[in-house]
Design a protein around this motif. Structure first.
Motif, PDB file in Angstrom:
ATOM      1  N   ALA A  80       0.820  -1.209   0.000  1.00  0.00           N
ATOM      2  CA  ALA A  80       0.000   0.000   0.000  1.00  0.00           C
ATOM      3  C   ALA A  80       0.852   1.257   0.000  1.00  0.00           C
ATOM      4  CB  ALA A  80      -0.945  -0.011   1.205  1.00  0.00           C
ATOM      5  N   VAL A  81       2.051   1.184   0.623  1.00  0.00           N
ATOM      6  CA  VAL A  81       2.927   2.350   0.707  1.00  0.00           C
ATOM      7  C   VAL A  81       4.080   2.184  -0.277  1.00  0.00           C
ATOM      8  CG1 VAL A  81       4.401   3.740   2.199  1.00  0.00           C
ATOM      9  CG2 VAL A  81       2.341   2.637   3.134  1.00  0.00           C
ATOM     10  N   PRO A  82       4.193   3.046  -1.300  1.00  0.00           N
ATOM     11  CA  PRO A  82       5.283   2.922  -2.271  1.00  0.00           C
ATOM     12  C   PRO A  82       6.630   3.284  -1.645  1.00  0.00           C
ATOM     13  CG  PRO A  82       3.457   4.259  -3.113  1.00  0.00           C
ATOM     14  CD  PRO A  82       3.242   4.097  -1.651  1.00  0.00           C
ATOM     15  N   HIS A  83       7.699   2.972  -2.384  1.00  0.00           N
ATOM     16  CA  HIS A  83       9.055   3.273  -1.931  1.00  0.00           C
ATOM     17  C   HIS A  83       9.336   4.759  -2.149  1.00  0.00           C
ATOM     18  CE1 HIS A  83      13.358   3.008  -1.386  1.00  0.00           C
ATOM     19  NE2 HIS A  83      13.254   1.706  -1.089  1.00  0.00           N
ATOM     20  N   LEU A  90       2.752  14.024 -14.344  1.00  0.00           N
ATOM     21  CA  LEU A  90       2.530  12.584 -14.216  1.00  0.00           C
ATOM     22  C   LEU A  90       3.627  11.894 -13.416  1.00  0.00           C
ATOM     23  CD1 LEU A  90       1.284  11.732 -17.831  1.00  0.00           C
ATOM     24  CD2 LEU A  90      -0.065  12.223 -15.796  1.00  0.00           C
ATOM     25  N   TRP A  91       4.441  12.689 -12.670  1.00  0.00           N
ATOM     26  CA  TRP A  91       5.430  12.073 -11.792  1.00  0.00           C
ATOM     27  C   TRP A  91       4.715  11.346 -10.656  1.00  0.00           C
ATOM     28  CZ3 TRP A  91      10.084  11.130 -13.151  1.00  0.00           C
ATOM     29  CH2 TRP A  91      10.733  11.962 -14.066  1.00  0.00           C
ATOM     30  N   CYS A  92       5.202  10.165 -10.353  1.00  0.00           N
ATOM     31  CA  CYS A  92       4.512   9.360  -9.343  1.00  0.00           C
ATOM     32  C   CYS A  92       5.490   8.421  -8.651  1.00  0.00           C
ATOM     33  CB  CYS A  92       3.387   8.556  -9.985  1.00  0.00           C
ATOM     34  SG  CYS A  92       3.963   7.384 -11.233  1.00  0.00           S
ATOM     35  N   SER A  93       5.045   7.893  -7.536  1.00  0.00           N
ATOM     36  CA  SER A  93       5.748   6.802  -6.856  1.00  0.00           C
ATOM     37  C   SER A  93       5.119   5.504  -7.353  1.00  0.00           C
ATOM     38  CB  SER A  93       5.614   6.927  -5.340  1.00  0.00           C
ATOM     39  OG  SER A  93       6.249   8.097  -4.878  1.00  0.00           O
ATOM     40  N   PRO A  94       5.836   4.716  -8.154  1.00  0.00           N
ATOM     41  CA  PRO A  94       5.218   3.566  -8.819  1.00  0.00           C
ATOM     42  C   PRO A  94       5.037   2.385  -7.876  1.00  0.00           C
ATOM     43  CG  PRO A  94       7.531   3.614  -9.327  1.00  0.00           C
ATOM     44  CD  PRO A  94       7.260   4.852  -8.501  1.00  0.00           C
ATOM     45  N   VAL A  95       4.250   1.439  -8.322  1.00  0.00           N
ATOM     46  CA  VAL A  95       4.084   0.153  -7.651  1.00  0.00           C
ATOM     47  C   VAL A  95       4.577  -0.930  -8.592  1.00  0.00           C
ATOM     48  CG1 VAL A  95       2.166   0.896  -6.209  1.00  0.00           C
ATOM     49  CG2 VAL A  95       1.713   0.013  -8.504  1.00  0.00           C
ATOM     50  N   TRP A  96       4.726  -2.132  -8.083  1.00  0.00           N
ATOM     51  CA  TRP A  96       5.178  -3.188  -8.991  1.00  0.00           C
ATOM     52  C   TRP A  96       4.021  -3.743  -9.813  1.00  0.00           C
ATOM     53  CZ3 TRP A  96       3.703  -8.290  -9.163  1.00  0.00           C
ATOM     54  CH2 TRP A  96       3.046  -8.823  -8.047  1.00  0.00           C
ATOM     55  N   LYS A  97       2.791  -3.659  -9.288  1.00  0.00           N
ATOM     56  CA  LYS A  97       1.610  -4.045 -10.059  1.00  0.00           C
ATOM     57  C   LYS A  97       0.478  -3.092  -9.722  1.00  0.00           C
ATOM     58  CE  LYS A  97      -0.727  -7.846  -9.140  1.00  0.00           C
ATOM     59  NZ  LYS A  97      -1.164  -9.276  -9.142  1.00  0.00           N
ATOM     60  N   ALA A  98      -0.066  -2.451 -10.744  1.00  0.00           N
ATOM     61  CA  ALA A  98      -1.120  -1.472 -10.518  1.00  0.00           C
ATOM     62  C   ALA A  98      -2.440  -2.165 -10.230  1.00  0.00           C
ATOM     63  CB  ALA A  98      -1.260  -0.562 -11.738  1.00  0.00           C
ATOM     64  N   HIS A  99      -3.215  -1.606  -9.308  1.00  0.00           N
ATOM     65  CA  HIS A  99      -4.577  -2.075  -9.061  1.00  0.00           C
ATOM     66  C   HIS A  99      -5.404  -0.864  -8.651  1.00  0.00           C
ATOM     67  CE1 HIS A  99      -3.821  -1.972  -4.662  1.00  0.00           C
ATOM     68  NE2 HIS A  99      -2.616  -2.420  -4.989  1.00  0.00           N
ATOM     69  N   GLY A 100      -6.589  -0.760  -9.221  1.00  0.00           N
ATOM     70  CA  GLY A 100      -7.412   0.414  -8.965  1.00  0.00           C
ATOM     71  C   GLY A 100      -6.962   1.578  -9.829  1.00  0.00           C
ATOM     72  N   THR A 101      -7.552   2.742  -9.565  1.00  0.00           N
ATOM     73  CA  THR A 101      -7.265   3.932 -10.374  1.00  0.00           C
ATOM     74  C   THR A 101      -6.218   4.833  -9.742  1.00  0.00           C
ATOM     75  OG1 THR A 101      -9.086   5.098  -9.296  1.00  0.00           O
ATOM     76  CG2 THR A 101      -9.592   3.925 -11.349  1.00  0.00           C
ATOM     77  N   ASP A 102      -5.713   4.466  -8.554  1.00  0.00           N
ATOM     78  CA  ASP A 102      -4.757   5.327  -7.871  1.00  0.00           C
ATOM     79  C   ASP A 102      -3.338   5.168  -8.396  1.00  0.00           C
ATOM     80  OD1 ASP A 102      -6.775   6.272  -6.275  1.00  0.00           O
ATOM     81  OD2 ASP A 102      -6.444   4.761  -4.708  1.00  0.00           O
ATOM     82  N   HIS A 103      -3.056   4.077  -9.068  1.00  0.00           N
ATOM     83  CA  HIS A 103      -1.695   3.798  -9.514  1.00  0.00           C
ATOM     84  C   HIS A 103      -1.529   4.179 -10.984  1.00  0.00           C
ATOM     85  CE1 HIS A 103      -1.625   0.564  -6.157  1.00  0.00           C
ATOM     86  NE2 HIS A 103      -1.265   1.738  -5.700  1.00  0.00           N
ATOM     87  N   GLU A 117      12.089  -4.838  -7.769  1.00  0.00           N
ATOM     88  CA  GLU A 117      13.179  -5.407  -6.972  1.00  0.00           C
ATOM     89  C   GLU A 117      14.523  -4.830  -7.406  1.00  0.00           C
ATOM     90  OE1 GLU A 117      12.961  -7.540  -4.227  1.00  0.00           O
ATOM     91  OE2 GLU A 117      10.888  -6.816  -4.454  1.00  0.00           O
ATOM     92  N   LEU A 118      14.708  -4.663  -8.715  1.00  0.00           N
ATOM     93  CA  LEU A 118      15.943  -4.068  -9.226  1.00  0.00           C
ATOM     94  C   LEU A 118      16.097  -2.645  -8.693  1.00  0.00           C
ATOM     95  CD1 LEU A 118      18.397  -4.020 -11.172  1.00  0.00           C
ATOM     96  CD2 LEU A 118      16.823  -3.215 -12.941  1.00  0.00           C
ATOM     97  N   ALA A 119      15.024  -1.867  -8.756  1.00  0.00           N
ATOM     98  CA  ALA A 119      15.087  -0.482  -8.295  1.00  0.00           C
ATOM     99  C   ALA A 119      15.424  -0.425  -6.804  1.00  0.00           C
ATOM    100  CB  ALA A 119      13.761   0.220  -8.577  1.00  0.00           C
ATOM    101  N   LYS A 120      14.798  -1.285  -6.000  1.00  0.00           N
ATOM    102  CA  LYS A 120      15.073  -1.287  -4.564  1.00  0.00           C
ATOM    103  C   LYS A 120      16.528  -1.664  -4.291  1.00  0.00           C
ATOM    104  CE  LYS A 120      11.635  -3.976  -3.263  1.00  0.00           C
ATOM    105  NZ  LYS A 120      10.679  -4.701  -2.376  1.00  0.00           N
ATOM    106  N   ASN A 121      17.058  -2.656  -5.017  1.00  0.00           N
ATOM    107  CA  ASN A 121      18.454  -3.061  -4.819  1.00  0.00           C
ATOM    108  C   ASN A 121      19.423  -1.951  -5.216  1.00  0.00           C
ATOM    109  OD1 ASN A 121      17.772  -5.585  -3.836  1.00  0.00           O
ATOM    110  ND2 ASN A 121      17.872  -6.575  -5.855  1.00  0.00           N
TER     111      ASN A 121
END
Length: 782
Positions: free
Chosen positions: A655-658, A694-707, A717-721
């Motif tokens: 629920a909370v992006p990086h 359109l800058w945003c904090s992305p998720v790994w899989k979008a669900h709903g209209t908020d992402h 995982e690559l980005a986090k590493n």
């Protein structure tokens, strides 16, 4: 005894017949003639036992043997009847007295194999009303659900569907006119069709098309559900495929086709039997009983694409959807009847019995042409064939005059032109011996090119002609190294090398005869390190909340703050904060000019920057604009198919992006980009001008209209590493689309940011994110 004329209505065609079964012979018409329908080996070559009923035969008229001045201006007085005199339904597809051509569809009750049949034509009645009716020739009684002749306007000749043309243009077609399609332009034939086949019911889809490039949809109907649609596709390497959406009806052709050539394709289906015909020949077969078609109503229908995503480039003509499975004989008849050098229908039979050709020998210089004429009174059909280099080719049909073009030769060349006439029980031929004399020298040239190249500056390779001339065609090829290039008139421009070493450039020049080739070698030495290229800022470029800045070779990002004040102010200041602490103040003293331009450097790292644009008048300060949560680090692109998208799991993103991972969203790689933009912003072409953030904090899989943006599982995982190991923010734009091929990711050469293409959507995001000069790497997973 008097004879009364009665009206007999069959379908929507009105036929005049006499009582007692004797048909009217059009006594008020001044002209009549006979046309032969040939299914013998000299014609369409149909098997002896073949019988096809209610077949729409294409009759092409030509001014060589039909006098258009004898008919009404639009052909309204044209009539057709059988040998017994029974009137036949017909439709005029194209009538062009100026060029001396016409195309007419005539519905024949029966066509038999290995036979000669007579079709009668009548014309020349000033009082005749127009009886051309598409609905009489093409309707459900002979299996047709929809037929598009692709005239202007585009319409379904059966009257069942309403067609909406979204930008195609009229062009010369296989049969009269066609429509020319470009990317983003197509035809929507209905969104709520209740008349099309359902489940695994029999059906046939057919079309003529000439594609300028592969990987596009010719026609598609059904629904976006498994086993729920029928899609005719022209794929790379050039071949045909029927994509019936994970069903056993999927079938592809075996033949490799050519682009920019007309091809006739028919898909004939019944449950457990899916057949693909290319140019009248069975070229693909699937008899898989598994996953049967499950088409539902209402259906959709498109030409040139699917769901308004039009990617076909080229011409489409004569599209047909039938509720029956057309036989192999029917398909062969369609192709043999409709192809340019058609074999099924003859010309109007000429009077008399004379058979002659204007010349029996011919000597001609290369590059020249001459016209030969012939007579064949009483012939059912005529052909001209040319035998050259041991190969015989049909070069004209149903013509009594033929223009022979000598073309180019190397040395004196011999050929044989043959005029062939088909009669009942007889075939007459006359050979014309041809000698072609060489008269035009082949091109000779040298290549001017630098001996060395740094692989970065633009260089030109220019052919210098020393002999030969005329209209020249050029072909270029590279070997040894890859390099980006641009072909210009009379030269090749090399733009950027991909490595160091020896590059060979070959030019091939032809003026119609034997091509001449020359090769030059260039030693390429790339620089060890390419200089960093700064991105030029926009005139009114300003930072945006949450914006990501790509670091350069000095470990810094560049922030531009440019614009124009609405009204004059005192001195302007740009205040730069790092983690809410004032880092720097940049002053710009004011003049009468209202424009301003600030530049600030952001050090890469786990730092959140903010900026304030401040106006100062006397001792009073006013914050005109404030932008927060800016970061600087490395940017990456991910592209490919589903393995690169990597979202095909049942889990949900946190629920909370990086906080240190960014993306530029809105145009996701899931294939819904164009629709998403139109829904949210209206006109996709104006979204850049609107400058929506359109800058945003992305998720790994979008669900709903908020992402707005998703990176995929391994992208996240690559980005986090990278954030953890490099201690800098990371930006990832994932442009992958599941189930796609590499070639589908190519750019539209005419418009690189074409939102109907995957490449265009990715480039659009990069450009609007202002990262064109800051991508650290492109990661591809296929």
């Amino acid at each position: 005894m008097s004879r009364m004329i009665k009206k007999l209505m069959i379908g929507t065609a009105a036929f005049a017949v006499l009582s007692g079964g004797v048909s009217v012979q059009y006594p008020g018409w001044q002209h009549k003639g006979s046309i032969a329908i040939l299914t013998t080996p000299d014609g369409a070559n149909l098997p002896t036992l073949a019988v096809e009923e209610n077949f729409p035969v294409l009759v092409r008229l030509n001014k060589e043997w039909f006098d258009f001045s004898q008919a009404k201006s639009g052909g309204e007085d044209l009539r057709f009847s059988s040998a017994a005199g029974n009137p036949l339904a017909y439709q005029i597809d194209d009538w062009d007295p100026a060029s001396g051509t016409a195309c007419i569809w005539v519905r024949l009750p029966v066509i038999k194999g290995n036979a000669h049949q007579e079709l009668k034509m009548h014309w020349g009645s000033a009082d005749a009303a127009d009886e051309s009716r598409g609905t009489a020739v093409f309707n459900e009684s002979n299996g047709f659900l929809s037929v598009w002749h692709m005239n202007d306007p585009v319409m379904d000749e059966t009257g069942m569907l309403e067609s909406k043309d979204t930008g195609t243009t009229p062009a010369l077609g296989m049969i009269g006119k066609s429509r020319y399609f470009t990317a983003g332009k197509g035809v929507s034939c209905g969104q709520n069709i209740t008349s099309y086949p359902t489940d695994s019911s029999p059906h046939t889809s057919a079309a003529w098309f000439r594609a300028e490039q592969a990987n596009a949809t010719v026609l598609a109907w059904g629904n976006e559900a498994r086993q729920g649609k029928v899609v005719m596709q022209f794929f790379s390497p050039p071949h045909m495929k029927m994509d019936c959406y994970f069903s056993g009806a999927n079938v592809r052709s075996d033949t490799t086709l050519a682009t920019s050539e007309w091809v006739h394709v028919v898909h004939a289906f019944k449950n457990g039997d899916s057949r693909l015909y290319v140019n009248g020949v069975l070229d693909g077969l699937s008899t898989s009983p598994g996953a049967p078609l499950a088409i539902k109503r209402p259906a959709r229908m498109y030409l040139g694409g699917w769901y308004d995503n039009y990617r076909f480039v080229g011409n489409i003509d004569e599209v047909r959807i039938s509720k029956v499975t057309r036989s192999a004989d029917w398909v062969r008849l369609e192709y043999e009847n409709q192809k340019p050098l058609q074999t099924l229908v003859g010309p109007l039979t000429q009077s008399g019995n004379a058979f002659s050709v204007s010349k029996k020998t011919l000597t001609i210089d290369e590059g020249k042409s001459t016209t030969l004429t012939a007579k064949a009174g009483g012939a059912l059909k005529v052909y001209w064939t040319l035998t050259r280099d041991g190969r015989e080719t049909v070069v004209a049909t149903d013509r009594f005059a033929y223009r022979f073009d000598a073309g180019r030769v190397s040395g004196e060349t011999k050929a044989t032109l043959c005029f062939k006439a088909i009669y009942t029980g007889d075939v007459k031929t006359q050979d014309i011996a041809i000698k072609i004399k060489e008269d035009i020298p082949e091109p000779a040239f040298t290549l001017r090119a630098p001996a060395k190249w740094d692989g970065r500056s633009r260089i030109e390779i220019v052919p210098l002609l020393t002999a030969g001339g005329g209209e020249l065609s050029y072909a270029w090829s590279l070997a040894g190294l890859a390099a980006s290039k641009k072909v210009a008139p009379g030269k090749l421009v090399l733009i950027h090398a991909q490595n160091s070493g020896t590059l060979s450039v070959t030019a091939t020049i032809s003026n119609g005869g034997r091509p001449s080739s020359q090769t030059v070698t260039i030693q390429v030495t790339e620089p060890m390190i390419d200089a960093w290229v700064e991105r030029p800022p926009g005139k009114n470029e300003k930072p945006e909340d949450n914006q990501f800045y790509a670091r350069d070779d000095k470990n810094e990002g560049t922030l531009y703050y440019n614009g124009t004040l609405e009204q004059a102010a005192g001195n302007l200041f740009l205040k730069l904060y790092a983690d809410d602490k004032l880092l720097k103040t940049i002053e710009q003293k004011r003049t009468s000019v209202k424009t301003y331009a600030f530049t600030a450097k952001l050090k890469a790292g786990l730092i959140k920057y903010s900026v304030e644009l401040v106006a100062k008048t006397g001792s009073s300060e006013t914050i005109l604009h404030r932008v927060v949560n800016l970061v600087c680090g490395d940017a990456y692109l991910i592209d490919g198919q589903s393995n690169a998208l990597a979202t095909d799991t049942h889990e949900k993103s946190p629920a909370v992006p990086h906080e240190w991972i960014r993306s530029y969203g809105g145009l996701t790689g899931r294939g819904d980009a164009s629709a998403w933009v139109r829904k949210r912003f209206g006109d996709a072409e104006n979204i850049s001008a609107q400058r929506t953030n359109l800058w945003c904090s992305p998720v790994w899989k979008a669900h709903g209209t908020d992402h707005q943006a998703e990176l995929g599982w391994w992208g996240m995982e690559l980005a986090k590493n990278l954030v953890e190991s490099q201690k800098i923010p990371i930006c990832v734009i994932n442009a992958a689309v599941g189930g796609t091929r590499i070639d589908e990711h190519q750019q539209n050469e005419d418009k690189h940011t074409d939102l109907s293409t995957m490449y265009g959507r990715m480039l659009w995001r990069v450009e609007n994110a202002r990262l064109t000069h800051g991508i650290r790497a492109i990661l591809w997973h296929q």
